[in-house]
Design a protein around this motif. Sequence first.
Motif, PDB file in Angstrom:
ATOM      1  N   VAL A 164       2.330  -6.805 -23.207  1.00  0.00           N
ATOM      2  CA  VAL A 164       1.940  -6.703 -21.791  1.00  0.00           C
ATOM      3  C   VAL A 164       3.054  -6.043 -20.981  1.00  0.00           C
ATOM      4  O   VAL A 164       4.230  -6.384 -21.126  1.00  0.00           O
ATOM      5  CB  VAL A 164       1.645  -8.113 -21.215  1.00  0.00           C
ATOM      6  CG1 VAL A 164       1.314  -8.028 -19.723  1.00  0.00           C
ATOM      7  CG2 VAL A 164       0.489  -8.762 -21.980  1.00  0.00           C
ATOM      8  N   THR A 165       2.651  -5.086 -20.138  1.00  0.00           N
ATOM      9  CA  THR A 165       3.598  -4.457 -19.210  1.00  0.00           C
ATOM     10  C   THR A 165       3.121  -4.718 -17.787  1.00  0.00           C
ATOM     11  O   THR A 165       1.922  -4.598 -17.511  1.00  0.00           O
ATOM     12  CB  THR A 165       3.646  -2.930 -19.428  1.00  0.00           C
ATOM     13  OG1 THR A 165       3.986  -2.673 -20.786  1.00  0.00           O
ATOM     14  CG2 THR A 165       4.668  -2.260 -18.525  1.00  0.00           C
ATOM     15  N   VAL A 166       4.032  -5.070 -16.919  1.00  0.00           N
ATOM     16  CA  VAL A 166       3.702  -5.233 -15.506  1.00  0.00           C
ATOM     17  C   VAL A 166       4.440  -4.134 -14.746  1.00  0.00           C
ATOM     18  O   VAL A 166       5.664  -3.979 -14.893  1.00  0.00           O
ATOM     19  CB  VAL A 166       4.129  -6.631 -15.014  1.00  0.00           C
ATOM     20  CG1 VAL A 166       3.850  -6.774 -13.516  1.00  0.00           C
ATOM     21  CG2 VAL A 166       3.392  -7.713 -15.797  1.00  0.00           C
ATOM     22  N   THR A 167       3.677  -3.341 -13.982  1.00  0.00           N
ATOM     23  CA  THR A 167       4.323  -2.251 -13.232  1.00  0.00           C
ATOM     24  C   THR A 167       4.197  -2.502 -11.731  1.00  0.00           C
ATOM     25  O   THR A 167       3.191  -3.043 -11.257  1.00  0.00           O
ATOM     26  CB  THR A 167       3.703  -0.878 -13.558  1.00  0.00           C
ATOM     27  OG1 THR A 167       2.298  -0.945 -13.363  1.00  0.00           O
ATOM     28  CG2 THR A 167       3.981  -0.459 -14.985  1.00  0.00           C
ATOM     29  N   GLU A 168       5.230  -2.073 -11.010  1.00  0.00           N
ATOM     30  CA  GLU A 168       5.237  -2.177  -9.545  1.00  0.00           C
ATOM     31  C   GLU A 168       5.183  -0.762  -8.956  1.00  0.00           C
ATOM     32  O   GLU A 168       5.522   0.209  -9.649  1.00  0.00           O
ATOM     33  CB  GLU A 168       6.502  -2.923  -9.102  1.00  0.00           C
ATOM     34  CG  GLU A 168       6.501  -4.372  -9.589  1.00  0.00           C
ATOM     35  CD  GLU A 168       7.854  -5.046  -9.427  1.00  0.00           C
ATOM     36  OE1 GLU A 168       8.243  -5.307  -8.281  1.00  0.00           O
ATOM     37  OE2 GLU A 168       8.512  -5.307 -10.446  1.00  0.00           O
ATOM     38  N   PRO A 169       4.753  -0.630  -7.708  1.00  0.00           N
ATOM     39  CA  PRO A 169       4.550   0.708  -7.129  1.00  0.00           C
ATOM     40  C   PRO A 169       5.798   1.603  -7.163  1.00  0.00           C
ATOM     41  O   PRO A 169       5.679   2.832  -7.227  1.00  0.00           O
ATOM     42  CB  PRO A 169       4.144   0.412  -5.680  1.00  0.00           C
ATOM     43  CG  PRO A 169       3.565  -0.955  -5.730  1.00  0.00           C
ATOM     44  CD  PRO A 169       4.314  -1.698  -6.797  1.00  0.00           C
ATOM     45  N   ASP A 170       7.006   1.021  -7.176  1.00  0.00           N
ATOM     46  CA  ASP A 170       8.208   1.868  -7.203  1.00  0.00           C
ATOM     47  C   ASP A 170       8.569   2.302  -8.631  1.00  0.00           C
ATOM     48  O   ASP A 170       9.629   2.895  -8.853  1.00  0.00           O
ATOM     49  CB  ASP A 170       9.397   1.130  -6.564  1.00  0.00           C
ATOM     50  CG  ASP A 170       9.831  -0.078  -7.385  1.00  0.00           C
ATOM     51  OD1 ASP A 170       9.149  -0.416  -8.385  1.00  0.00           O
ATOM     52  OD2 ASP A 170      10.876  -0.681  -7.044  1.00  0.00           O
ATOM     53  N   GLY A 171       7.684   1.992  -9.605  1.00  0.00           N
ATOM     54  CA  GLY A 171       7.934   2.422 -10.983  1.00  0.00           C
ATOM     55  C   GLY A 171       8.670   1.382 -11.815  1.00  0.00           C
ATOM     56  O   GLY A 171       8.890   1.587 -13.019  1.00  0.00           O
TER      57      GLY A 171
END
Length: 378
Positions: free
Chosen positions: A91-98
């Motif tokens: 699982v990868t969690v990404t945030e808007p700033d990359g």
Amino acid sequence: MILTFTPNPSVDRTIGVPHVHRGRVHQGTSSRIDPGGKGVNVARALSLHDAKAVAVIPIGGAEGRVLAGLLEESGVEVVGVPIAQPIRGNVTVTEPDGTTTKFNEPGPVLGGDERAELLGGVTAALSRSPRWLVCCGSLPGGLDDGFYARVVDAGRRRGVPVAVDTSGAALLRAARAGADLLKPNAHELAEVHGRALTTLGDVVDAARALLETAEPPSGAPATAQPASVAPPRAVLVSLGSHGAVLVTAGRPAVRAVAEPVVPRSTVGAGDALLAGYLYTRSASSTTAADDAGGHAADDAGGHAADDAGSHDADDAGSHDVGGDHADGPNELDALVAGVAWGTAAVRLPGSRMPGPDDVAGTRVRVEIDPDLDRHIHE
Ligand SMILES: O=P(O)(O)OC[C@@]1(O)O[C@H](CO)[C@@H](O)[C@@H]1O
């Protein structure tokens, strides 16, 4: 054809969230699944560029079936070795700033017969005379640190060049076994070197030390006719936003770096780098199998220049590419293509691999004899 081997593959799920707060429930704003595992990603990237790729993977549980299905849809030929336990769901969690936060499952534990069958799957595929065998990623339970070294040995006996992208003792033992190409990132290289790497000079020294750990082969290749002109042994170190450094035995180090991009997900960028590098190397190397006809040189041929074409030719050209770099142009093109593919991957969501349209227009600068005092941490 390029043969990839991923003993600990996964189905990669990527969830986008506005911000990660430790210990809280997060409402996802986006979600996707991709076939995962480092060698699987290399195979997918090659396939997107119309190069024939075969992926040897263990297949177990529902995730195994999902992975095999997704891979076949992507045009990668799968050599699946059935195992009892399920493969991973990472699982990868990404945030808007990359910002990318990754959670990898430990993976299955393989039994003795499964181990032998996995090795057998790779050695059987080697008889198809691939241009490269690419061994990537962590090892699942039940495979010891010397497993990749045995695969390197199997490749060498058949005259097939072997690339290895892994970490820790498995990386060190693959290097000692004489792997033709090693692809650590700076962190993995520092770990095997036993010292922090602060500058480009530290990276180059550590990469040369890794090359020098190779022990002489114990016997002549079993094949009467080596399948390829052996490539010079090299270490390709990925440095994130600092690009990549190629350190080849007896030659000056070369660094390539792309113009900065807005990152979406860094997952798989190193795999795309390796795929672009090998794709370009394969485009001009000659193997006995290709001479006999019908292998992937044709698949790979003629594309690299376009992908790599946006590099800053002046920078590359103003240095001494001849002489020490007798194999220089292809090696440099391969490095440039690798950095372009890796940079393109960073611009894409999740573990998505870049195709030709994603790579096109990526500008890459090459430095032969780069500034060794340059710090590699921002
Ligand atoms: O645990 P490993 O095998 O080192 O890494 C596995 C992995 O994180 O690597 C790939 C990205 O490089 C992902 O597709 C996959 O989930």
